[in-house]
Write an enzyme that holds these catalytic residues in place. Structure first.
Site, PDB file in Angstrom:
ATOM      1  N   ASP B 381      -6.599  -2.841  17.956  1.00  0.00           N
ATOM      2  CA  ASP B 381      -6.665  -1.950  16.823  1.00  0.00           C
ATOM      3  C   ASP B 381      -8.154  -1.685  16.566  1.00  0.00           C
ATOM      4  O   ASP B 381      -9.001  -2.402  17.078  1.00  0.00           O
ATOM      5  CB  ASP B 381      -6.026  -2.684  15.628  1.00  0.00           C
ATOM      6  CG  ASP B 381      -6.113  -1.884  14.369  1.00  0.00           C
ATOM      7  OD1 ASP B 381      -5.925  -0.663  14.455  1.00  0.00           O
ATOM      8  OD2 ASP B 381      -6.359  -2.478  13.308  1.00  0.00           O
ATOM      9  N   ASP B 752      -5.219  -6.392  12.859  1.00  0.00           N
ATOM     10  CA  ASP B 752      -5.409  -7.132  11.618  1.00  0.00           C
ATOM     11  C   ASP B 752      -4.460  -6.692  10.525  1.00  0.00           C
ATOM     12  O   ASP B 752      -4.286  -7.399   9.543  1.00  0.00           O
ATOM     13  CB  ASP B 752      -6.839  -6.952  11.115  1.00  0.00           C
ATOM     14  CG  ASP B 752      -7.076  -5.564  10.594  1.00  0.00           C
ATOM     15  OD1 ASP B 752      -6.575  -4.624  11.235  1.00  0.00           O
ATOM     16  OD2 ASP B 752      -7.722  -5.414   9.557  1.00  0.00           O
ATOM     17  N   ASP B 756      -0.146  -3.246  12.690  1.00  0.00           N
ATOM     18  CA  ASP B 756      -0.255  -3.803  14.034  1.00  0.00           C
ATOM     19  C   ASP B 756       0.808  -4.846  14.317  1.00  0.00           C
ATOM     20  O   ASP B 756       0.900  -5.356  15.429  1.00  0.00           O
ATOM     21  CB  ASP B 756      -1.633  -4.457  14.216  1.00  0.00           C
ATOM     22  CG  ASP B 756      -2.757  -3.507  13.914  1.00  0.00           C
ATOM     23  OD1 ASP B 756      -2.663  -2.362  14.387  1.00  0.00           O
ATOM     24  OD2 ASP B 756      -3.680  -3.887  13.191  1.00  0.00           O
TER      25      ASP B 756
END
Lengths: 353, 1104
Positions: B381, B752, B756
């Site tokens: 990410d 995080d 995700d």
């Protein structure tokens, strides 16, 4: 490609981990060399010097041991007399099995010439070849509890030599099992110059067996009374702990060729003396082409005559020496720098990123 | 099946549906034993061991005491069962916590605080702001007069934005007091797990409404585990409770992840099993033949003439039992043990503690550490993972004037400060928009500081920056905002807030200046959503330039705009807006439409640029991991430009000419296809070249590519080492993981945020960063770390060590089991192929479980290379990735070694202990001692770094072997009575054992030395370099790299790929010569040529 930059940053990270004050100390794992996998460690590497000296050391140690054990083995005087064929009258040799099963007088005279002076004690062994004392059916066919206590409650492991149908009653055999049943029953009588040589048959078995494995008040019962007769019979008035031939026999051998102690001759035998042996050839090895040998042997610190250890030690020592030598030669002829980063393929391309 | 829920009925439907007790437990006290046993026995290995153990109960065929298998089997089962029980107990505790949480429920018309587990279907449940919803509810009232409430559904679907929910039309206008007394019936389908669908209807009983049936949709519900946000209170009727909620239905204990290594071990176990069957068949036939030809002659064996019907099977079964130790029963337990230790090492690692927050790394999943060493792809990410997710206002462009370009910080730009103090109207307007065009709530803390509570980090950054520039947002009291500028206080009344949605990409507020009564529309948003609505004639060129400039620096840009509204215009529009807000059909669309009517003719004030700083060490980490042969993909919801800039600044992609960025875009199927094909063609050409080629794809094109051109996209995914996917949704992230996994790659996903979570759960290894967006990702992940840079250590140190250690441990386990088994097999050839065991039961059991397990367990402390060396030569990870240390050929090596050692031990012991010494127990102990001594030397030789613990374990184990056997030899009842004392007094025993060691280890050492010196693996070379103190730095390290952060921020204009072009294809026109001249060596040609291609040969060859 590998920059000092990365190294610095990683070590910097480590440094700051140590120095900077922790904010939440409770959450921190406790520091120890073990948890950080930082225990001081010895990291040996196989340098030529180290390996060559290791092999040299091995050869330096092994060759003398090999020589010593070979000498020890050669010092042992061993007289072997194979008698299973010669002890059968030539007329009966076509059907040896029938002879051994039917003949009543199996006495056989053998003479053995002493090749070298033998110091007492001289061990008398009988050797059987092709006899599978380690066969699963055989090796399990015993009952240690019965041998110790005479307790015959559960002797099913002794099958098929466990019980005897004595008329209507079923009585246990003591000692039960195939091992005891097939007890070796050839006997030897030695004489020298027509004077009998005493063979001491006491203490030929392990002391521990006599004392702890075979009961002092367990007497043979119903032994060899079945239809099928195996080997030797036992004197029913002697407790098992005194039946030393049985005790020796019950220590099963791991190999199909084995020797078992028959007794000891406790006088020296001179060179070229002839020893007369009157033997009773009773034991049937003919049905399975087994050999029987009578062995007289002295002993050394390594035991009986067995060149194997000596030769093996010399071989391993020699090979180590050879390896040490060839590694040295290779090392001198074609030295190779250890840990040369140019061998790393990702470094091999000049000007690689 | 329908379910009828009587609203607020205390009696009925209690028994009909389950209560709200959540239970994630797998077992209960009663069914634990049978269920757990059943589960354990569904594993092949356990079935096998059980079968063996059962066969051993048959005395006719068992070579040893059944206890030798039952003992370890029961031990192993007990260990696994205890672990399961412990996990289940923890689940029980967390359930209990959730169940005993107190919620407000209406009971007998009175609001009461009850435990969550006592909520029943039909109860009216009240929730306050920021409360977690205890069960699935149908809304009947909220604090909002419009009947709207906001919920966060991140725990449900991973989306972090707030969602609006409305009360059904039937409930509109019911008094707060009357909500307690409401009665009615809700008709809804039986519980299912579809979180996007709810089709029901409600009928309220008089006096509330006439008998109209009012339809219900998912919009009228709030589901379990959501959070109520920005709404004071809400109340609803429980329709699904306990494990029947939408969440409960979709919940399940996640499938345990299996590492590639476990799969390989299973495969090897299978191979050994086949080998064992072959051995058993061959020996069984040989045994039966021997029995019929030879054993019948051996009168002393007394073979019966006629055997039972199963006689032919007896000998093969005996061999099966004899060979059953080939598959080490201890391997699972050993592996479980060491795996939990690997996990502990991660937890303990001081170097992976985030200094800022003090969070240590944590391994939630203890079973997959080896996979970390075999990662091939990292899907990451961006926001919060690569960056800090700490937005800082850096630059701005007000009315065409750039501020902060020199210093990189507009707040320190003297010109801007001057402009503020001189009261330039443009600047003041700009600051006003920054300060109040948001949904931020200022809170005055006790110390007098003002804390801002913002939903988005960007708004927070803007408000703070405005405050630094003396435009302080002081207070918000209902609809009155208070702003302090210099000394004066200005008050604004917020008339309307036009919410941010991802479609509109802008938000606006309508405020009234309390002093002069003027009404303004203040807007902020993405450039593409603001610029089209700028008033005609305004010069937008400067704004576009600014946006572009900032985007190239990797800054997040927002355009600020405003417009003064006429009173009547506002009034008119306000009515429309109110109407739209209260519609029930297509409300979002209607509101957007109405907002559009107001947001036009905007006067653009300027552009803000917010920096989301890269985390420390991100470029280095990516650089290092890429050198380790790991491919990186960036999946972000952010804009393409920002993504590319971040990618550039963190070494994700290289600037021209070394790197090249190909873009896949298009809005239609055809456009995407053409673009995809072109990129694919380029990729195929460049795949053999040392160029960093990456592709960029946006969410829309990705959706099309994944739906219609999956095959082509898969091929592209295989070819491409780097990719940037922007504007992707959480489910697309998960889809990409799935796609790569289907190509047999090991995927690590790191993120995080809640968006995700799905990707993390889908990947082979999920890593969560315990960051600002909360702990959701960290909770769902297998590993949680504090900062992205720890990933390097996690993979290169922990992953690699784990892989190496497990590789050694598993193969060694097979080696030692095979060793003893081969000896048994050889022995059977001299015992009449009858299946006699050379070793006694005690020795066999202790051999596998004790003598040989302890020394190898300390191999978890082994380090083949120091951490520093690995960090400097990350390429070495290749050995783990390609599975070089555990594969059929290394296994064959260990197999050969055990065969060789078995021959050495067997031949030497039966020859040295021949004739008069051939007593069974003695020969067996000699052979066993030989094995144990060899084990000790093998472990020592194969250990790379020997710590004190290893010394103790290896040599202490040898001592323990003697001590244990002396103890057994001292017991008169044991079969081994006096044997060991007897042996230890014989010189021939010691000479034999040393001979075994010499003969067994000599060739191994020679071979190892030869390989080590003349055919060294890369690991060996580094070991040598490291330990000889030689130059560890590679010669190729001259090239400067790792641009510093400052450099990243400086313009890279020339070297940047011109990603503004819709189609970027200079490469096709490149001459081959120029391309080749860009360095022929990359760190990866080694991998490319030797392994990766061969590994994925079948996959890649078709492309070449």
């Amino acid at each position: 490609m590998m920059s000092s930059n990365t190294a610095a940053s990683s070590s910097g990270g480590a440094g700051s981990a140590d120095s900077s004050a922790p904010r939440r100390i409770s959450k921190r794992p406790k520091y120890s060399k073990f948890t950080q996998q930082e225990l001081p460690a010895c990291k040996p590497i196989l340098t030529p010097r180290w390996v060559i000296s290791a092999f040299l050391l091995v050869s330096i140690i092994f060759i003398p041991i090999g020589v010593a054990s070979l000498f020890a083995s050669r010092d042992v005087v061993e007289l072997v007399d194979e008698y299973e064929t010669v002890c059968i009258p030539p007329a009966n040799r076509t059907d040896k099995v029938k002879y051994i099963q039917t003949s009543t007088d199996n006495t056989c005279n053998r003479s053995i010439t002493v090749t070298k002076k033998m110091k007492q004690p001289i061990y008398v062994y009988y050797q059987l070849d092709n006899f599978y004392q380690n066969h699963r059916r055989y090796v399990k066919s015993r009952n240690d509890a019965q041998l110790k206590n005479g307790n015959s409650d559960d002797i099913s492991s002794c099958k098929p030599e466990d019980n005897l149908s004595n008329g209507s009653a079923i009585v246990p055999i003591v000692p039960c099992g195939l091992i005891a049943w097939s007890l070796f029953n050839d006997t030897y009588k030695f004489s020298r110059n027509n004077l009998p040589l005493t063979v001491n048959k006491k203490d030929i078995s392990w002391k521990s067996d006599r004392e702890h494995k075979f009961g002092k008040d367990v007497y043979p019962k119903n032994f060899q009374n079945g239809t099928l007769k195996g080997g030797a019979s036992l004197n029913e008035s002697i407790p098992l702990s005194k039946q030393e031939d049985l005790i020796v026999w019950m220590r099963t051998a791991a190999l199909p060729t084995f020797r078992k102690l028959y007794g000891r001759i406790e006088v020296d035998l001179e060179e070229n003396e002839t020893i007369q042996v009157i033997l009773e050839n009773n034991y049937n090895t003919y049905s399975f082409n087994g050999k029987k040998k009578l062995v007289l042997s002295t002993t050394s610190w390594l035991g009986g005559r067995n060149d194997f250890l000596g030769i093996a030690y010399l071989t391993v020592g020699g090979l180590s020496f050879f390896l040490a030598l060839s590694f040295t030669v290779v090392y001198l002829v074609k030295p190779r720098r250890l840990g040369d980063p140019s061998y790393l393929s990702w470094n091999r391309n000049p000007g690689g990123r | 099946m329908k379910r009828y829920v009587c609203i607020n009925d205390d009696e009925s439907s209690h028994d009909l549906y389950c209560d709200n007790r959540i239970s994630n437990r797998k077992y209960t006290l009663l069914n634990f034993l049978p269920k757990n046993l059943w589960e354990q026995f569904s594993r092949f290995m356990n079935q096998y061991f059980l079968l063996i153990a059962c066969l051993q109960l048959w005395p006719l065929i068992t070579p040893v005491n059944p206890a030798s298998t039952w003992g370890p089997l029961i031990f192993i089962f007990a260990v696994s069962a205890t672990k399961e029980a412990w996990d289940d107990y923890n689940r029980y505790l967390s359930d209990k916590k959730a169940n005993e949480k107190e919620v407000w429920v209406v009971r007998q018309g009175i609001r009461k605080l009850v435990q969550a587990q006592d909520v029943h279907v039909g109860n009216i449940v009240w929730i306050r702001e920021n409360d977690e919803v205890p069960c699935d509810l149908v809304l009947i009232g909220t604090s909002d007069p419009q009947g709207v409430c906001y919920i966060e559904t991140a725990a449900l679907d991973g989306e972090t934005d707030l969602k609006t929910r409305v009360i059904p039309s039937a409930c509109v206008g019911i008094d707060y007091e009357l909500l307690h007394k409401i009665k009615g019936v809700i008709e809804c389908p039986s519980a299912d797990k579809d979180i996007r669908r709810f089709d029901g209807n409600v009928r309220l009983f008089p006096p509330f409404l006439d008998n109209d049936v009012c339809p219900l949709t998912i919009k009228n519900t709030i589901l379990q585990s959501c959070y109520l946000r920005n709404t004071e209170w809400a109340c609803g009727v429980a329709v699904y409770t306990g494990n029947e909620t939408k969440l409960g239905m979709s919940r399940g204990i996640p499938e345990p992840k299996l590492t590639a290594m476990d799969a390989m071990i299973d495969k090897l176990t299978g191979a050994i099993f086949v080998f064992q069957i072959v051995v058993v068949i061959v020996l069984g036939i040989a045994g039966n033949v021997w029995k019929d030809t030879e054993a019948r002659k051996q009168w002393y064996v007394e073979y019966p003439k006629e055997g039972p019907w199963f006689e032919l099977l007896v000998i093969p079964l005996r061999f099966e039992l004899l060979c059953s130790i080939m598959i080490p029963i201890s391997i699972k337990v050993s592996l479980d043990l060491v795996k939990s230790l690997y996990a502990k090492f991660i937890d303990w690692d001081n170097q992976m503690i985030d200094q800022e927050s003090g969070t240590p790394a944590h391994a939630t999943n203890t079973a997959i550490s080896e996979d970390l060493g075999q990662v091939e792809y990292i899907l990451t990410d961006k926001t919060g993972t690569l960056t800090e997710n700490k937005m800082i206002f850096r630059r701005c462009c007000i009315n065409g004037v750039f501020y902060g370009n020199e210093s990189g910080d507009a707040l320190k730009d003297v010109e801007l400060l001057d402009a503020v103090s001189s009261g330039s109207p443009d600047v003041i307007r700009f600051l006003t928009v920054m300060a109040i065009c948001n949904t931020v709530i200022p809170i005055r803390s006790k110390s007098g500081d003002i804390l801002y509570k913002a939903q988005s980090q960007d708004e927070d950054a803007l408000v703070r920056a405005a405050a630094r520039l003396h435009m302080i947002f002081v207070n918000k009291n209902a609809n009155i905002l208070e702003i302090k500028f210099n000394a004066s206080t200005i008050q604004y009344e917020v008339l309307e807030t036009l919410e941010f949605t991802s479609d509109r990409k802008r938000m606006s507020v309508v405020v009234k200046d309390c002093q002069n009564g003027k009404i303004f529309l203040l807007t902020k948003g993405a450039d593409e959503s603001i610029l089209p609505h700028a008033c005609a004639g305004q010069q937008t060129r400067a704004v576009i330039e600014a946006v572009e400039h900032y985007a190239q620096l990797g800054l997040r840009t927002l355009c600020l705009a405003w417009r003064e509204l006429r009173e009547d215009e506002y009034r008119e529009w306000s009515l429309l807006f109110k109407e739209a807000s209260s519609t029930l059909v297509d409300r979002e669309w209607r509101i957007a439409d109405v907002c559009q009517r107001l947001e036009h003719d905007l006067e653009i004030l300027g552009v803000t640029a917010i920096e989301d700083r890269l985390q420390d060490g991100v470029p280095e980490t990516i650089e290092t991991l890429r050198k380790a042969g790991i491919n990186f993909w960036m999946l972000t919801g952010d804009k393409q430009n920002t993504a590319i800039q971040i990618a550039l600044s963190c070494n994700f992609i290289s600037p021209e000419p070394k790197g090249q960025l190909l873009s896949i875009d298009g809005k239609t199927k055809d456009e995407v296809r053409t673009s995809l094909e072109r990129v694919l063609l380029t990729m195929r050409i460049t795949v053999s070249e040392p160029k960093d080629v990456a592709f960029v794809v946006d969410g829309w094109a990705l959706e099309i590519a994944l739906t219609y051109y999956r095959k082509a996209f898969t091929e592209l995914a295989i070819l491409s080492r780097t990719a940037i996917c922007c504007r992707v949704t959480p489910s697309q992230k998960a889809q990409l993981v799935e796609l790569l996994r289907s190509c047999d790659y090991r995927i690590l996903a790191i993120g995080d945020g809640g968006n995700d979570v799905r990707m993390i759960q889908q990947a082979d290894i999920g890593v969560g960063i315990s960051g600002r967006e909360g702990l959701q990702a960290a909770r769902a992940a297998d590993y949680s770390i504090g900062k992205f840079r720890f990933l390097k250590r996690l993979i290169l140190v922990h992953g690699r060590y784990s892989y190496n250690r497990t590789a050694f441990l598993s193969q060694y386990s097979f080696y030692k089991s095979l060793l003893i088994c081969f000896i048994q097999i050889f022995f059977s050839f001299i015992s009449g192929v009858s299946g006699t065991s050379l070793f006694n039961s005690v020795s066999l059991m202790a051999y596998n479980v004790f003598y040989t397990s302890i020394p190898v367990l300390v191999s978890v402390l082994d380090k083949d290379l120091s951490e520093e060396t690995v960090m400097q030569h990350p390429q070495i990870l290749f050995y783990c990735q390609a599975g070089r240390l555990l594969n059929p050929s290394t296994f064959a090596g260990w197999f050969g070694r055990s065969l060789f050692h078995a021959i050495v031990v067997f031949v030497i012991s039966i020859h040295a202990y021949a004739y008069e010494k051939s007593e069974m127990e003695e020969v067996s102990m000699v052979a066993l001692s030989g094995c144990i001594w060899l084990q000790a030397f093998v472990v020592t030789l194969e250990t790379n770094s020997i710590t004190i613990l290893q010394y103790i374990a290896i040599w202490g184990n040898l001592v323990a072997f003697y001590v244990i056997n002396w103890i057994f030899s001292a017991l008169p009842s044991s079969g081994m009575y006096t044997i060991m004392f007897r042996l230890c007094r014989q010189p021939s025993y010691w000479t034999t054992v040393f001979l075994i060691v010499g003969a067994g280890m000599g060739p191994i050492l020679a071979l190892k030395y030869f390989r080590y010196t003349y055919r060294p693996s890369k690991i060996n070379i580094l070991q040598q370099a490291e330990r000889m103190g030689g130059p560890i730095l590679s010669i190729g390290s001259i090239e400067p790299q790792a641009r510093s952060l400052e450099k990243d921020v400086s313009p890279l204009s020339i070297t940047q790929p011109k990603n503004r072009n819709p189609v970027f294809e200079p490469l096709l026109s490149d001459s081959p010569n120029t391309r080749r001249s860009f360095g022929s060596g990359t760190p990866f040609d080694f991998f490319q040529s030797q392994s990766r291609l061969s590994l994925s040969y079948t996959r890649n060859c078709k492309n070449n």
